[in-house]
Design a protein around this motif. Structure first.
Motif, PDB file in Angstrom:
ATOM      1  N   PHE A 155      24.206 -61.764  45.284  1.00  0.00           N
ATOM      2  CA  PHE A 155      25.134 -60.646  45.460  1.00  0.00           C
ATOM      3  C   PHE A 155      24.411 -59.306  45.577  1.00  0.00           C
ATOM      4  O   PHE A 155      25.055 -58.265  45.742  1.00  0.00           O
ATOM      5  CB  PHE A 155      26.127 -60.587  44.306  1.00  0.00           C
ATOM      6  CG  PHE A 155      26.955 -61.827  44.125  1.00  0.00           C
ATOM      7  CD1 PHE A 155      27.377 -62.552  45.245  1.00  0.00           C
ATOM      8  CD2 PHE A 155      27.302 -62.284  42.867  1.00  0.00           C
ATOM      9  CE1 PHE A 155      28.143 -63.693  45.091  1.00  0.00           C
ATOM     10  CE2 PHE A 155      28.064 -63.421  42.699  1.00  0.00           C
ATOM     11  CZ  PHE A 155      28.486 -64.141  43.822  1.00  0.00           C
ATOM     12  N   ARG A 206      31.934 -59.570  30.748  1.00  0.00           N
ATOM     13  CA  ARG A 206      30.796 -60.076  31.514  1.00  0.00           C
ATOM     14  C   ARG A 206      29.608 -60.210  30.576  1.00  0.00           C
ATOM     15  O   ARG A 206      29.401 -59.394  29.737  1.00  0.00           O
ATOM     16  CB  ARG A 206      30.401 -59.144  32.649  1.00  0.00           C
ATOM     17  CG  ARG A 206      29.176 -59.641  33.416  1.00  0.00           C
ATOM     18  CD  ARG A 206      28.823 -58.716  34.533  1.00  0.00           C
ATOM     19  NE  ARG A 206      27.749 -59.283  35.339  1.00  0.00           N
ATOM     20  CZ  ARG A 206      26.477 -58.955  35.208  1.00  0.00           C
ATOM     21  NH1 ARG A 206      26.105 -58.073  34.329  1.00  0.00           N
ATOM     22  NH2 ARG A 206      25.560 -59.510  35.969  1.00  0.00           N
ATOM     23  N   ALA A 213      24.368 -55.811  41.565  1.00  0.00           N
ATOM     24  CA  ALA A 213      25.024 -56.912  42.276  1.00  0.00           C
ATOM     25  C   ALA A 213      26.483 -56.630  42.601  1.00  0.00           C
ATOM     26  O   ALA A 213      27.037 -57.228  43.526  1.00  0.00           O
ATOM     27  CB  ALA A 213      24.922 -58.195  41.449  1.00  0.00           C
ATOM     28  N   TYR A 214      27.107 -55.721  41.835  1.00  0.00           N
ATOM     29  CA  TYR A 214      28.551 -55.495  41.993  1.00  0.00           C
ATOM     30  C   TYR A 214      28.833 -54.001  42.118  1.00  0.00           C
ATOM     31  O   TYR A 214      28.160 -53.175  41.506  1.00  0.00           O
ATOM     32  CB  TYR A 214      29.305 -56.051  40.783  1.00  0.00           C
ATOM     33  CG  TYR A 214      29.050 -57.519  40.534  1.00  0.00           C
ATOM     34  CD1 TYR A 214      29.775 -58.502  41.213  1.00  0.00           C
ATOM     35  CD2 TYR A 214      28.077 -57.922  39.627  1.00  0.00           C
ATOM     36  CE1 TYR A 214      29.525 -59.853  40.990  1.00  0.00           C
ATOM     37  CE2 TYR A 214      27.819 -59.271  39.399  1.00  0.00           C
ATOM     38  CZ  TYR A 214      28.554 -60.229  40.074  1.00  0.00           C
ATOM     39  OH  TYR A 214      28.306 -61.560  39.857  1.00  0.00           O
ATOM     40  N   THR A 259      29.423 -62.017  50.895  1.00  0.00           N
ATOM     41  CA  THR A 259      29.471 -62.792  49.650  1.00  0.00           C
ATOM     42  C   THR A 259      30.834 -62.599  48.974  1.00  0.00           C
ATOM     43  O   THR A 259      31.548 -61.638  49.261  1.00  0.00           O
ATOM     44  CB  THR A 259      28.354 -62.378  48.678  1.00  0.00           C
ATOM     45  OG1 THR A 259      28.510 -60.988  48.343  1.00  0.00           O
ATOM     46  CG2 THR A 259      26.986 -62.605  49.295  1.00  0.00           C
ATOM     47  N   GLY A 306      31.642 -62.561  45.367  1.00  0.00           N
ATOM     48  CA  GLY A 306      31.397 -62.534  43.931  1.00  0.00           C
ATOM     49  C   GLY A 306      32.298 -61.511  43.256  1.00  0.00           C
ATOM     50  O   GLY A 306      32.725 -60.523  43.874  1.00  0.00           O
ATOM     51  N   SER A 351      23.742 -64.767  40.447  1.00  0.00           N
ATOM     52  CA  SER A 351      24.205 -63.459  40.919  1.00  0.00           C
ATOM     53  C   SER A 351      23.214 -62.758  41.834  1.00  0.00           C
ATOM     54  O   SER A 351      23.551 -61.740  42.448  1.00  0.00           O
ATOM     55  CB  SER A 351      24.532 -62.545  39.736  1.00  0.00           C
ATOM     56  OG  SER A 351      23.375 -62.293  38.986  1.00  0.00           O
ATOM     57  N   TRP A 391      30.370 -68.842  34.591  1.00  0.00           N
ATOM     58  CA  TRP A 391      30.905 -68.672  35.939  1.00  0.00           C
ATOM     59  C   TRP A 391      32.199 -69.450  36.086  1.00  0.00           C
ATOM     60  O   TRP A 391      32.325 -70.566  35.587  1.00  0.00           O
ATOM     61  CB  TRP A 391      29.888 -69.153  36.984  1.00  0.00           C
ATOM     62  CG  TRP A 391      28.660 -68.298  37.038  1.00  0.00           C
ATOM     63  CD1 TRP A 391      27.564 -68.390  36.233  1.00  0.00           C
ATOM     64  CD2 TRP A 391      28.419 -67.205  37.914  1.00  0.00           C
ATOM     65  NE1 TRP A 391      26.650 -67.414  36.560  1.00  0.00           N
ATOM     66  CE2 TRP A 391      27.147 -66.671  37.592  1.00  0.00           C
ATOM     67  CE3 TRP A 391      29.154 -66.612  38.951  1.00  0.00           C
ATOM     68  CZ2 TRP A 391      26.598 -65.590  38.266  1.00  0.00           C
ATOM     69  CZ3 TRP A 391      28.598 -65.536  39.636  1.00  0.00           C
ATOM     70  CH2 TRP A 391      27.335 -65.031  39.283  1.00  0.00           C
ATOM     71  N   SER A 423      31.299 -58.148  44.701  1.00  0.00           N
ATOM     72  CA  SER A 423      29.846 -58.201  44.917  1.00  0.00           C
ATOM     73  C   SER A 423      29.471 -57.287  46.080  1.00  0.00           C
ATOM     74  O   SER A 423      30.270 -56.993  46.966  1.00  0.00           O
ATOM     75  CB  SER A 423      29.402 -59.629  45.187  1.00  0.00           C
ATOM     76  OG  SER A 423      30.156 -60.197  46.239  1.00  0.00           O
ATOM     77  N   ARG A 424      28.218 -56.845  46.070  1.00  0.00           N
ATOM     78  CA  ARG A 424      27.774 -55.854  47.055  1.00  0.00           C
ATOM     79  C   ARG A 424      27.281 -56.479  48.361  1.00  0.00           C
ATOM     80  O   ARG A 424      27.514 -55.922  49.435  1.00  0.00           O
ATOM     81  CB  ARG A 424      26.626 -55.018  46.465  1.00  0.00           C
ATOM     82  CG  ARG A 424      27.052 -54.054  45.364  1.00  0.00           C
ATOM     83  CD  ARG A 424      25.858 -53.199  44.949  1.00  0.00           C
ATOM     84  NE  ARG A 424      26.184 -52.290  43.868  1.00  0.00           N
ATOM     85  CZ  ARG A 424      26.756 -51.082  44.035  1.00  0.00           C
ATOM     86  NH1 ARG A 424      27.044 -50.650  45.241  1.00  0.00           N
ATOM     87  NH2 ARG A 424      27.004 -50.314  42.992  1.00  0.00           N
ATOM     88  N   THR A 449      32.815 -59.592  39.234  1.00  0.00           N
ATOM     89  CA  THR A 449      32.494 -59.500  37.804  1.00  0.00           C
ATOM     90  C   THR A 449      33.481 -58.537  37.135  1.00  0.00           C
ATOM     91  O   THR A 449      34.291 -57.907  37.810  1.00  0.00           O
ATOM     92  CB  THR A 449      31.053 -59.048  37.563  1.00  0.00           C
ATOM     93  OG1 THR A 449      30.689 -59.347  36.218  1.00  0.00           O
ATOM     94  CG2 THR A 449      30.909 -57.540  37.772  1.00  0.00           C
ATOM     95  N   GLU A 507      31.517 -64.019  37.848  1.00  0.00           N
ATOM     96  CA  GLU A 507      30.544 -63.967  36.755  1.00  0.00           C
ATOM     97  C   GLU A 507      31.212 -63.454  35.485  1.00  0.00           C
ATOM     98  O   GLU A 507      31.825 -62.377  35.472  1.00  0.00           O
ATOM     99  CB  GLU A 507      29.364 -63.069  37.139  1.00  0.00           C
ATOM    100  CG  GLU A 507      28.241 -63.128  36.121  1.00  0.00           C
ATOM    101  CD  GLU A 507      26.967 -62.443  36.600  1.00  0.00           C
ATOM    102  OE1 GLU A 507      26.994 -61.799  37.664  1.00  0.00           O
ATOM    103  OE2 GLU A 507      25.947 -62.560  35.897  1.00  0.00           O
TER     104      GLU A 507
END
Lengths: 128, 279
Positions: free
Chosen positions: B273, A128, A32-33, A106, A108, B270, A56, A101-102, A110, A74
């Motif tokens: 993401f 995290r 996700a990241y 988005t 996001g 998540s 969060w 985030s990827r 972390t 996150e």
């Protein structure tokens, strides 16, 4: 509301390595990241969810064009978040740095480290 | 019992009816007791008194006890010399990879695996061999016929039967079926009858586990530490068994396990993401 966003691609490798040391990445965060990059943001705390499996923090901010965006950060599980609600009351303006985030479009983060606007650290770094 | 009945001979009763009532009442109460005593008499403790190692307690499995789990912990192909290992010792020059050796089937699963499929995003509990290593506390309770392993992580409770019972076809479940015995200073646990789990080996590397997964755990004390070696066999996915050894530390005095109460909203947030792998 204050805004701000800066992704440092040029510094990605060395800073990424530095964060690797400090970030206790938990579970498959890499899906996700992007843990080789970092993003910096500043915004107003609008909500904190102290939950399991992950907590969060939500920041209201603005992009470079002034458009309102929401950062979703996150964090670790509930046991690691005892500090957050006292250190960052709703309405507080904070800075955050972490891995972005990827998924395109988005917002996001972390492995986050928080600080006051003057740079004073808030809470543990990179959990995290 | 015989002498008791003997004392209630008809000669000592006020009448036959009274005696019959007393005898009936006694029989009615005595029979279940006899059954229970009989069942206990047949039960043989797994180890003689005094030889069962004391493993009970609330144990700290957080990052204070060992490095936090990740894509390279506790399963690692290489480890730099001096790295703190999951059992609290430091890696030497001769570290040997414990990363699972996957067969073609597992590699194919890994290739097509799509992270959002991971059941953890819907709060499905973690299972061994990942459950033990997640950075949370655990309580171990030793009863004569069973050991209870209660995990803060995902609010899971595992029962390890010591009384000789074996699983049947009806005992498949997410945490499988665990039997155990004491061997010397250790508790040996064998768990089978797991259901298929798309991330049943761990939730980092997209390695599934099958109904043939067998997890063997050996728990023992080293001073104040509780150590466990976790070994996984799964002929459907692994070419050979894989294992790691980790430690727990005593939890702070008086610590009570806290409810996990996995929150579906927080668990799934998540997923947005993750770039989609499939359209």
């Amino acid at each position: 509301m204050t805004g701000g966003l800066r992704i440092s691609a040029a510094l990605a490798l060395p800073i990424g390595l530095l964060l690797t040391v400090t970030v206790a990445a938990h579970h498959s965060a890499a899906a996700a990241y992007d843990e080789t990059k970092r993003v910096e943001a500043q915004g107003t705390v609008t909500k904190i969810l102290v939950r399991n499996p992950h907590s969060w923090v939500f920041l209201e901010s603005a992009d470079d064009k002034g458009q309102k965006i929401e950062w979703q950060i996150e964090m670790g599980g509930a046991p690691s978040m005892a500090w957050a609600k006292d250190a960052m009351p709703i309405g507080t303006v904070v800075k955050v740095v972490g891995h972005p985030s990827r998924a395109p479009g988005t917002h996001g983060i972390t492995g986050a480290a928080f600080a006051k606007t003057d740079g004073t650290p808030l809470g543990p770094r990179g959990t995290r | 019992m015989t002498s008791t009945i003997g004392r209630l001979s008809p000669q000592r009763c006020f009448g036959i009816g009274t005696c019959a009532i007393l005898l009936t009442a006694m029989s009615g109460h005595a029979l279940p007791v006899l059954h229970a005593q009989s069942a206990r008499a047949q039960y043989e403790p797994p180890a003689a008194a005094g030889t069962v190692p004391d493993l009970a307690g609330t144990w700290d499995g957080t990052r204070r006890a060992h490095p936090t789990n990740s894509a390279t912990v506790p399963w690692a192909r290489t480890v730099p010399e001096g790295t703190i290992l999951p059992d609290g010792t430091r890696a030497g020059k001769d570290y040997v990879s414990n990363f699972p050796v996957l067969n073609e089937r597992a590699l194919a699963f890994q290739k097509i695996f799509d992270e959002p499929l991971s059941p953890k995003y819907d709060c499905q509990p973690s299972t061994p061999p990942a459950l033990e290593y997640d950075p949370f506390n655990m309580e171990l309770v030793q009863w004569p016929d069973r050991v209870l392993l209660r995990y803060e992580k995902d609010d899971q409770l595992r029962t390890v039967w010591l009384d000789g019972r074996q699983p049947t076809a009806r005992n498949y479940g997410i945490q499988g079926f665990s039997v155990g015995r004491y061997e010397g200073n250790a508790l040996l646990v064998e768990t089978t009858h797991y259901v298929f789990d798309v991330t049943g080996f761990d939730d980092y590397n997209g390695i599934p586990s099958s109904q043939q997964k067998k997890v063997t755990e050996r728990y023992w004390r080293e001073g104040e530490q509780l150590k466990v070696t976790v070994t996984v066999e799964d002929p459907l996915f692994l070419r050979k068994p894989a294992s790691y050894t980790m430690r727990y530390l005593p939890a702070p005095k008086g610590y009570k396990l806290k409810p996990f109460d996995c929150d579906p909203e927080a668990a799934r947030l998540s997923v947005q993401f993750i770039p989609p792998k499939y359209k």
